[in-house]
Design a protein around this motif. Structure first.
Motif, PDB file in Angstrom:
ATOM      1  N   LYS A 125       4.378 -32.533  31.805  1.00  0.00           N
ATOM      2  CA  LYS A 125       3.773 -33.729  32.400  1.00  0.00           C
ATOM      3  C   LYS A 125       3.979 -33.736  33.926  1.00  0.00           C
ATOM      4  O   LYS A 125       3.110 -34.205  34.663  1.00  0.00           O
ATOM      5  CB  LYS A 125       4.364 -35.009  31.804  1.00  0.00           C
ATOM      6  CG  LYS A 125       4.136 -35.175  30.328  1.00  0.00           C
ATOM      7  CD  LYS A 125       2.687 -35.362  30.009  1.00  0.00           C
ATOM      8  CE  LYS A 125       2.472 -35.529  28.520  1.00  0.00           C
ATOM      9  NZ  LYS A 125       1.078 -35.392  28.132  1.00  0.00           N
TER      10      LYS A 125
ATOM     11  N   ALA B  88       1.105 -33.852  36.769  1.00  0.00           N
ATOM     12  CA  ALA B  88       1.109 -34.922  37.779  1.00  0.00           C
ATOM     13  C   ALA B  88       0.937 -34.363  39.191  1.00  0.00           C
ATOM     14  O   ALA B  88       0.594 -35.101  40.106  1.00  0.00           O
ATOM     15  CB  ALA B  88       2.414 -35.731  37.700  1.00  0.00           C
TER      16      ALA B  88
ATOM     17  N   GLU C  44       6.716 -44.977  39.843  1.00  0.00           N
ATOM     18  CA  GLU C  44       5.863 -43.809  40.030  1.00  0.00           C
ATOM     19  C   GLU C  44       6.153 -42.815  38.909  1.00  0.00           C
ATOM     20  O   GLU C  44       7.292 -42.408  38.712  1.00  0.00           O
ATOM     21  CB  GLU C  44       6.135 -43.162  41.386  1.00  0.00           C
ATOM     22  CG  GLU C  44       5.715 -44.028  42.553  1.00  0.00           C
ATOM     23  CD  GLU C  44       6.019 -43.375  43.892  1.00  0.00           C
ATOM     24  OE1 GLU C  44       6.204 -42.132  43.926  1.00  0.00           O
ATOM     25  OE2 GLU C  44       6.078 -44.103  44.884  1.00  0.00           O
ATOM     26  N   ASP C  45       5.105 -42.419  38.194  1.00  0.00           N
ATOM     27  CA  ASP C  45       5.279 -41.555  37.033  1.00  0.00           C
ATOM     28  C   ASP C  45       6.008 -40.255  37.369  1.00  0.00           C
ATOM     29  O   ASP C  45       6.895 -39.834  36.635  1.00  0.00           O
ATOM     30  CB  ASP C  45       3.929 -41.240  36.384  1.00  0.00           C
ATOM     31  CG  ASP C  45       3.359 -42.434  35.633  1.00  0.00           C
ATOM     32  OD1 ASP C  45       4.106 -43.406  35.371  1.00  0.00           O
ATOM     33  OD2 ASP C  45       2.155 -42.391  35.310  1.00  0.00           O
ATOM     34  N   LYS C  46       5.633 -39.621  38.478  1.00  0.00           N
ATOM     35  CA  LYS C  46       6.271 -38.346  38.822  1.00  0.00           C
ATOM     36  C   LYS C  46       7.764 -38.531  39.064  1.00  0.00           C
ATOM     37  O   LYS C  46       8.585 -37.716  38.620  1.00  0.00           O
ATOM     38  CB  LYS C  46       5.609 -37.706  40.040  1.00  0.00           C
ATOM     39  CG  LYS C  46       6.150 -36.316  40.311  1.00  0.00           C
ATOM     40  CD  LYS C  46       5.419 -35.626  41.429  1.00  0.00           C
ATOM     41  CE  LYS C  46       6.033 -34.269  41.674  1.00  0.00           C
ATOM     42  NZ  LYS C  46       5.528 -33.630  42.863  1.00  0.00           N
TER      43      LYS C  46
ATOM     44  N   THR D  18       6.348 -47.406  33.138  1.00  0.00           N
ATOM     45  CA  THR D  18       5.111 -46.684  33.439  1.00  0.00           C
ATOM     46  C   THR D  18       3.891 -47.529  33.099  1.00  0.00           C
ATOM     47  O   THR D  18       3.926 -48.355  32.182  1.00  0.00           O
ATOM     48  CB  THR D  18       5.035 -45.339  32.693  1.00  0.00           C
ATOM     49  OG1 THR D  18       3.873 -44.640  33.129  1.00  0.00           O
ATOM     50  CG2 THR D  18       4.975 -45.511  31.182  1.00  0.00           C
ATOM     51  N   GLU D  19       2.839 -47.296  33.850  1.00  0.00           N
ATOM     52  CA  GLU D  19       1.550 -47.954  33.594  1.00  0.00           C
ATOM     53  C   GLU D  19       0.639 -47.029  32.779  1.00  0.00           C
ATOM     54  O   GLU D  19      -0.432 -47.445  32.351  1.00  0.00           O
ATOM     55  CB  GLU D  19       0.867 -48.294  34.926  1.00  0.00           C
ATOM     56  CG  GLU D  19       1.700 -49.154  35.865  1.00  0.00           C
ATOM     57  CD  GLU D  19       1.737 -50.616  35.448  1.00  0.00           C
ATOM     58  OE1 GLU D  19       0.733 -51.096  34.903  1.00  0.00           O
ATOM     59  OE2 GLU D  19       2.782 -51.250  35.662  1.00  0.00           O
ATOM     60  N   THR D  20       1.071 -45.790  32.562  1.00  0.00           N
ATOM     61  CA  THR D  20       0.247 -44.783  31.898  1.00  0.00           C
ATOM     62  C   THR D  20       0.466 -44.844  30.381  1.00  0.00           C
ATOM     63  O   THR D  20       1.566 -44.554  29.902  1.00  0.00           O
ATOM     64  CB  THR D  20       0.612 -43.377  32.422  1.00  0.00           C
ATOM     65  OG1 THR D  20       0.540 -43.384  33.849  1.00  0.00           O
ATOM     66  CG2 THR D  20      -0.319 -42.318  31.857  1.00  0.00           C
ATOM     67  N   PRO D  21      -0.571 -45.202  29.617  1.00  0.00           N
ATOM     68  CA  PRO D  21      -0.413 -45.337  28.160  1.00  0.00           C
ATOM     69  C   PRO D  21       0.115 -44.073  27.471  1.00  0.00           C
ATOM     70  O   PRO D  21       0.943 -44.149  26.567  1.00  0.00           O
ATOM     71  CB  PRO D  21      -1.819 -45.689  27.668  1.00  0.00           C
ATOM     72  CG  PRO D  21      -2.499 -46.283  28.861  1.00  0.00           C
ATOM     73  CD  PRO D  21      -1.914 -45.584  30.055  1.00  0.00           C
ATOM     74  N   GLU D  22      -0.368 -42.902  27.903  1.00  0.00           N
ATOM     75  CA  GLU D  22       0.074 -41.643  27.291  1.00  0.00           C
ATOM     76  C   GLU D  22       1.579 -41.432  27.498  1.00  0.00           C
ATOM     77  O   GLU D  22       2.285 -41.029  26.572  1.00  0.00           O
ATOM     78  CB  GLU D  22      -0.714 -40.475  27.888  1.00  0.00           C
ATOM     79  CG  GLU D  22      -0.310 -39.129  27.317  1.00  0.00           C
ATOM     80  CD  GLU D  22      -0.986 -37.953  28.023  1.00  0.00           C
ATOM     81  OE1 GLU D  22      -0.683 -36.821  27.628  1.00  0.00           O
ATOM     82  OE2 GLU D  22      -1.795 -38.157  28.950  1.00  0.00           O
ATOM     83  N   LEU D  23       2.064 -41.699  28.708  1.00  0.00           N
ATOM     84  CA  LEU D  23       3.497 -41.549  28.976  1.00  0.00           C
ATOM     85  C   LEU D  23       4.304 -42.597  28.226  1.00  0.00           C
ATOM     86  O   LEU D  23       5.374 -42.308  27.694  1.00  0.00           O
ATOM     87  CB  LEU D  23       3.781 -41.625  30.474  1.00  0.00           C
ATOM     88  CG  LEU D  23       3.370 -40.417  31.300  1.00  0.00           C
ATOM     89  CD1 LEU D  23       3.696 -40.644  32.774  1.00  0.00           C
ATOM     90  CD2 LEU D  23       4.044 -39.143  30.797  1.00  0.00           C
ATOM     91  N   LYS D  24       3.799 -43.821  28.185  1.00  0.00           N
ATOM     92  CA  LYS D  24       4.485 -44.888  27.459  1.00  0.00           C
ATOM     93  C   LYS D  24       4.692 -44.471  25.999  1.00  0.00           C
ATOM     94  O   LYS D  24       5.793 -44.600  25.456  1.00  0.00           O
ATOM     95  CB  LYS D  24       3.675 -46.182  27.541  1.00  0.00           C
ATOM     96  CG  LYS D  24       4.372 -47.397  26.938  1.00  0.00           C
ATOM     97  CD  LYS D  24       3.524 -48.657  27.058  1.00  0.00           C
ATOM     98  CE  LYS D  24       3.302 -49.102  28.467  1.00  0.00           C
ATOM     99  NZ  LYS D  24       4.402 -49.772  29.121  1.00  0.00           N
TER     100      LYS D  24
END
Length: 164
Positions: A159, A163, A106-108, A46-52
Motif C-alpha cells: 500500500k 501511495a 495522511e495515509d502514507k 483514514t478516509e480511504t475505505p479500502e485502508l479502513k
C-alpha cells in the motif's frame, strides 16, 4: 492430565525459568494488543475505505492472536488479563510512532508508521522462535502468528508503494 504432563515437559526442557518463558509470551501479548489498538486507531484515522477495511481486518486478526496467546499463558499456569496494549520497553514505543502519524490523517504517514510497529513485533516473535528449547510447546503458534504479521506487513508495504 495432558496439561500436567505438558507442564512437566516444559519445566524439564527449559533453559529459562518458567516465569521468564511466561514473560516472553506476555510481552508478545502486549505487542499484539498494541497492534490491535494501533490498527483500530488507523481505521478511525483514514478516509480511504479500502485502508479502513484492511486495518479492521488486521485488528481482528490480532484479537484472535491475543486469545491464542492467553490460552498458552494459561497452559503455563498464569493469567494474562491484558486487553489493551501496554507501553513497556522499546518494542512497545514503536506504536507511539503510529499514534503520532495518525494525528496527521495522511495515509502514507499512517502506513509508514505501521511498518515500525509490525517490524518490532516480528523481531520479538523471531527472538522467541529462535529460543526453541524454551518455547517448544508453542513454537507452532508463534511461527503461525509471526507469519501472519509478516503477511500483514507485506500488504502494508504494498500500500505504501501504491501511495507513492
Amino acid at each position: 492430565m495432558r496439561n500436567q504432563s505438558t507442564m512437566e515437559n516444559i519445566q524439564s526442557s527449559s533453559l529459562k525459568p518458567k516465569k521468564e518463558v511466561i514473560n516472553d509470551l506476555i510481552d508478545i501479548l502486549q505487542l499484539v494488543n498494541d497492534g490491535k489498538e494501533g490498527y483500530q486507531t488507523a481505521a478511525e484515522s483514514t478516509e480511504t475505505p479500502e485502508l479502513k477495511a484492511l486495518f479492521l481486518q488486521i485488528s481482528g486478526e490480532r484479537i484472535v492472536y491475543a486469545a491464542e496467546l492467553k490460552e498458552h499463558i494459561a497452559l503455563h499456569g498464569e493469567e494474562a488479563d491484558n486487553q489493551k496494549g501496554d507501553i513497556l520497553g522499546g518494542l512497545h514505543r514503536a506504536w507511539i510512532t503510529i499514534k503520532q502519524a495518525l494525528s496527521s490523517k495522511e495515509d502514507k504517514a499512517i502506513l509508514t508508521a505501521i511498518t515500525t510497529g509490525e517490524s518490532a513485533a516480528i523481531e520479538k516473535y523471531d527472538a522467541c522462535i529462535a529460543d526453541f528449547a524454551d518455547h517448544a510447546d508453542h513454537i507452532t503458534l508463534l511461527t503461525e502468528q509471526r507469519d501472519g504479521i509478516k503477511a500483514a506487513l507485506a500488504e502494508i508495504e504494498k500500500k505504501i508503494v501504491q501511495a507513492n
